[in-house]
Design a protein around this motif. Structure first.
Motif, PDB file in Angstrom:
ATOM      1  N   ASP A  52       0.844  -1.202   0.000  1.00  5.39           N
ATOM      2  CA  ASP A  52       0.000   0.000   0.000  1.00  5.39           C
ATOM      3  C   ASP A  52       0.876   1.248   0.000  1.00  5.39           C
ATOM      4  OD1 ASP A  52      -2.332  -1.445  -0.024  1.00  5.39           O
ATOM      5  OD2 ASP A  52      -2.588  -1.402   2.161  1.00  5.39           O
ATOM      6  N   ARG A  53       1.929   1.223   0.795  1.00  3.81           N
ATOM      7  CA  ARG A  53       2.864   2.362   0.836  1.00  3.81           C
ATOM      8  C   ARG A  53       3.558   2.532  -0.515  1.00  3.81           C
ATOM      9  NH1 ARG A  53       5.831   1.046   5.355  1.00  3.81           N
ATOM     10  NH2 ARG A  53       7.271  -0.186   4.110  1.00  3.81           N
ATOM     11  N   MET A  54       3.934   1.398  -1.119  1.00  4.82           N
ATOM     12  CA  MET A  54       4.582   1.433  -2.422  1.00  4.82           C
ATOM     13  C   MET A  54       3.629   2.000  -3.476  1.00  4.82           C
ATOM     14  SD  MET A  54       7.347   0.765  -4.057  1.00  4.82           S
ATOM     15  CE  MET A  54       7.937   0.462  -5.729  1.00  4.82           C
ATOM     16  N   ARG A  55       2.391   1.579  -3.453  1.00  7.66           N
ATOM     17  CA  ARG A  55       1.411   2.076  -4.424  1.00  7.66           C
ATOM     18  C   ARG A  55       1.136   3.565  -4.224  1.00  7.66           C
ATOM     19  NH1 ARG A  55      -1.138  -3.120  -3.253  1.00  7.66           N
ATOM     20  NH2 ARG A  55      -0.863  -4.489  -5.079  1.00  7.66           N
ATOM     21  N   LYS A  56       1.143   4.012  -2.982  1.00  4.10           N
ATOM     22  CA  LYS A  56       0.940   5.437  -2.702  1.00  4.10           C
ATOM     23  C   LYS A  56       2.075   6.257  -3.298  1.00  4.10           C
ATOM     24  CE  LYS A  56       0.330   8.711   1.121  1.00  4.10           C
ATOM     25  NZ  LYS A  56       0.275   8.873   2.612  1.00  4.10           N
ATOM     26  N   LEU A  57       3.300   5.777  -3.129  1.00  5.63           N
ATOM     27  CA  LEU A  57       4.455   6.467  -3.702  1.00  5.63           C
ATOM     28  C   LEU A  57       4.365   6.493  -5.229  1.00  5.63           C
ATOM     29  CD1 LEU A  57       7.265   7.747  -3.655  1.00  5.63           C
ATOM     30  CD2 LEU A  57       8.240   5.449  -3.382  1.00  5.63           C
ATOM     31  N   LEU A  58       4.048   5.356  -5.813  1.00  5.94           N
ATOM     32  CA  LEU A  58       3.970   5.262  -7.271  1.00  5.94           C
ATOM     33  C   LEU A  58       2.854   6.140  -7.840  1.00  5.94           C
ATOM     34  CD1 LEU A  58       4.602   1.440  -7.637  1.00  5.94           C
ATOM     35  CD2 LEU A  58       6.032   3.235  -8.634  1.00  5.94           C
ATOM     36  N   LYS A  59       1.745   6.230  -7.119  1.00  6.52           N
ATOM     37  CA  LYS A  59       0.646   7.072  -7.581  1.00  6.52           C
ATOM     38  C   LYS A  59       1.082   8.521  -7.681  1.00  6.52           C
ATOM     39  CE  LYS A  59      -4.212   8.158  -6.768  1.00  6.52           C
ATOM     40  NZ  LYS A  59      -5.414   7.929  -5.914  1.00  6.52           N
ATOM     41  N   GLN A  60       1.851   8.979  -6.690  1.00  9.76           N
ATOM     42  CA  GLN A  60       2.365  10.345  -6.698  1.00  9.76           C
ATOM     43  C   GLN A  60       3.338  10.584  -7.852  1.00  9.76           C
ATOM     44  OE1 GLN A  60       1.387  12.889  -4.534  1.00  9.76           O
ATOM     45  NE2 GLN A  60      -0.165  11.393  -3.976  1.00  9.76           N
ATOM     46  N   LEU A  61       3.974   9.494  -8.326  1.00  9.85           N
ATOM     47  CA  LEU A  61       4.935   9.591  -9.422  1.00  9.85           C
ATOM     48  C   LEU A  61       4.292   9.341 -10.786  1.00  9.85           C
ATOM     49  CD1 LEU A  61       7.964   7.680  -7.821  1.00  9.85           C
ATOM     50  CD2 LEU A  61       7.737  10.155  -8.116  1.00  9.85           C
ATOM     51  N   GLY A  62       2.966   9.146 -10.787  1.00 11.32           N
ATOM     52  CA  GLY A  62       2.265   8.943 -12.052  1.00 11.32           C
ATOM     53  C   GLY A  62       2.068   7.491 -12.435  1.00 11.32           C
ATOM     54  N   ASP A  63       2.181   6.581 -11.488  1.00  4.27           N
ATOM     55  CA  ASP A  63       1.986   5.142 -11.725  1.00  4.27           C
ATOM     56  C   ASP A  63       2.812   4.610 -12.908  1.00  4.27           C
ATOM     57  OD1 ASP A  63       0.291   4.493  -9.611  1.00  4.27           O
ATOM     58  OD2 ASP A  63      -1.474   5.209 -10.695  1.00  4.27           O
TER      59      ASP A  63
END
Length: 464
Positions: A52-63
């Motif tokens: 979940d933390r990883m996905r949150k970071l990636l979402k901020q970077l544009g997935d």
């Protein structure tokens, strides 16, 4: 930068943090985050390894991970070699190919490569600079070093127009940061005992973690496994509705060891599918275990070929395979005296290394310089060392905070083998002792951890 704000007759001084500008400051920021690779005891759960933390970071970077076509590889041993072979073949077939592996040997940038070239300092610095404000705002769920680096790798691959990325898992599979991918194909290398404190003490438990990379309707190719691990993979494939295939069973595969005056001892592999026919390919890497890894890489390539990667041809794939070099695996880094380094760090890998040396490298006497992490299957490794080494020098890598005390290693080795070993507190001291103990026909083998391999390579290059 210093700014001043006046509050009720008082001057309040605020110091603004300087943004990351240089490669050195970028690395300092990166390594200021939790690095489980440096820790001896790590709790393995959804808090420490949080997708979940990883996905949150990636979402901020544009997935970026959702914009990539990928091959995702898990397993206990052989992941790096399999990924490197697959990436080399895809590159040879004309695809711009990203490769993400871990750990590194000498330079952290080795983990992120495109068509064989590792990411530049400038490019990595730019990525970190852009990500730093996002990461800093995640104070409540601060991402780890590996999560950040993995996210930056995905972003780099997208920005550089990578057409296919080959991604190696870090630890396990189910909770690994790379497991946010929606891959085109998954691969599973040999499953054996390693990282047991995190992944479990049985092959069923370990295989369960590796099987966590399976995704619905995604083809999964595995090497043949021990019955316990094989049953576990089959069960998870059924649960996830994945198409699981084993090379040597569902996919026609074989290899044989040959010997000739011109080529010496070498291994050839054969793999046949409805789309591909690879016959008697000479292995670029030494050891029977690499033949199995090669078979897996060929089978993964074949699966991609069936998904529209139509530039793949047998001839170009074979050329790519012949160009493969994997640093830190059966790598001869010095000829006089001969010094071989290998990152084997569990009992199965040490066993494969001893067998490969015996098959491919003639020597009168082998002096082994050995050091490993304290959380490994030390007794299992000691038993395998005793089958090949004539003299053993135990030491530890200076850069490994998890390193086992070499005196403890020597005690266990002597207890289990009945032989006397030597202890050196530092690698430079161990190498001096080893050099003084060998002649031209002897072999020095440095193994036990990638930390030790990396330090050895830098030492011999005069950089330490």
């Amino acid at each position: 930068m210093v700014t001043a704000a006046r509050t009720k007759g008082q001057v309040q001084v605020k110091v603004k943090k300087k943004p990351t500008r240089t490669y050195e400051s970028a690395m300092k920021f990166l390594f200021s985050h939790t690095d489980y690779e440096q820790m001896l005891r790590v709790r393995y759960n959804r808090d420490t390894f949080s997708l979940d933390r990883m996905r949150k970071l990636l979402k901020q970077l544009g997935d970026p991970h959702l914009k990539l076509k990928t091959a995702h590889v898990a397993g206990t041993k052989g992941k790096g070699s399999t990924c490197t072979m697959l990436a080399s073949m895809l590159q040879s077939c004309g695809y711009r190919t990203g490769l993400y592996t871990s750990p590194h040997i000498c330079d952290v940038r080795e983990r992120i490569t495109i068509n064989g070239d590792m990411i530049s300092q400038a490019a990595l610095t730019r990525l970190i600079c852009r990500a730093e404000p996002i990461i800093t705002k995640m104070a409540d769920t601060r991402p780890t070093f590996f999560e950040i680096f993995t996210a930056l790798a995905f972003q780099h691959f997208v920005e550089q127009g990578v057409q296919i990325a080959v991604i190696e898992t870090g630890l396990g599979g189910r909770l690994d940061s790379t497991n946010v991918l929606e891959p085109n194909v998954c691969g599973i290398t040999n499953i054996s005992y390693d990282h047991m404190a995190q992944l479990g003490s049985t092959l069923t438990e370990i295989a369960t973690e590796k099987a966590g990379i399976m995704k619905p309707s995604t083809p999964v190719v595995s090497v043949l496994q021990e019955p316990e691990a094989k049953r576990t993979l089959r069960r998870h494939a059924k649960e996830t509705k994945s198409n699981l295939m084993f090379i040597g069973e569902d996919i026609e595969f074989s290899y044989r060891v040959e010997s000739s005056r011109s080529d010496g001892c070498h291994t050839r592999v054969c793999l046949t599918t409805p789309l591909s026919k690879f016959e008697h390919l000479p292995m670029p890497l030494l050891g029977e275990h690499q033949a199995v890894n090669c078979g897996l890489a060929l089978a993964l390539l074949d699966q991609l070929r069936g998904q529209g990667f139509d530039r793949v041809t047998d001839a170009k794939a074979i050329q790519g395979l012949l160009n493969v070099k994997v640093p830190g695996r059966m790598e001869m880094v010095l000829q006089d005296p001969r010094v071989l380094v290998d990152g084997a760090h569990n009992a199965a890998s040490i066993q494969a290394l001893m067998r490969a040396i015996g098959q491919h490298i003639p020597y009168d006497s082998m002096v082994m310089v050995f050091g490993c992490a304290a959380d490994k299957d030390i007794r299992g490794m000691m038993d395998q060392i005793a089958t090949g080494a004539d003299k053993v020098i135990f030491t530890k890598a200076a850069g490994n905070p998890r390193a086992c005390d070499p005196h403890d290693l020597a005690e266990i080795y002597e207890e289990r083998s009945g032989r006397v070993a030597q202890v050196c507190e530092t690698l430079p001291q161990a190498m001096r002792v080893a050099h003084s103990a060998v002649s031209r026909e002897d072999l020095i083998c440095v193994t036990g951890s990638f930390y030790l391999v990396g330090e050895t390579k830098l030492l011999l290059q005069g950089k330490k």
